[in-house]
Design a protein around this motif. Structure first.
Motif, short mmCIF file in Angstrom:
data_model
loop_
_atom_site.label_atom_id
_atom_site.label_comp_id
_atom_site.label_asym_id
_atom_site.label_seq_id
_atom_site.Cartn_x
_atom_site.Cartn_y
_atom_site.Cartn_z
N VAL A 6 9.22 139.44 19.59
CA VAL A 6 9.11 140.09 20.89
C VAL A 6 7.65 140.37 21.21
N CYS A 15 10.51 147.29 26.61
CA CYS A 15 10.11 146.91 25.24
C CYS A 15 10.61 147.95 24.25
N GLU A 31 6.88 141.78 16.02
CA GLU A 31 6.36 142.27 17.31
C GLU A 31 4.93 141.82 17.51
N ILE A 56 11.25 137.90 24.86
CA ILE A 56 12.01 137.93 23.61
C ILE A 56 12.38 136.50 23.23
N PHE A 66 14.81 142.87 28.53
CA PHE A 66 15.97 143.22 27.71
C PHE A 66 17.15 143.66 28.58
#
Length: 78
Positions: A6, A15, A31, A56, A66
């Motif tokens: 991500v 996030c 990350e 992502i 998301f």
């Protein structure tokens, strides 16, 4: 085990929500903070063609955000 990556920034609420979801479900992830490491922003643009967070990557799938993709992401990760 799926490979989850991500691209984030510290001020991005979406996030934070995604990382919280991953941690709550004990899903390992990598990350990339594009605010701390500008080279990650270059990588993000090269891989996705965009400069949006969170971007992502789950295996070969790419999701921009998301919240809007939550159902599909949860299905992929369950």
């Amino acid at each position: 085990m799926r490979k989850v990556e991500v691209f984030t920034t510290p001020t991005c609420e979406d996030c934070k929500n995604f990382k919280k979801y991953l941690n709550e479900h004990n899903i390992p992830f990598k990350e990339y903070d594009i605010s701390e490491h500008p080279e990650h922003a270059d990588t993000l643009r090269e891989r996705s063609g965009k400069n949006l967070v969170p971007t992502i990557f789950i295996d070969d799938a790419v999701f921009f955000g998301f919240v809007f993709n939550r159902q599909e992401i949860e299905k992929l990760l369950s």
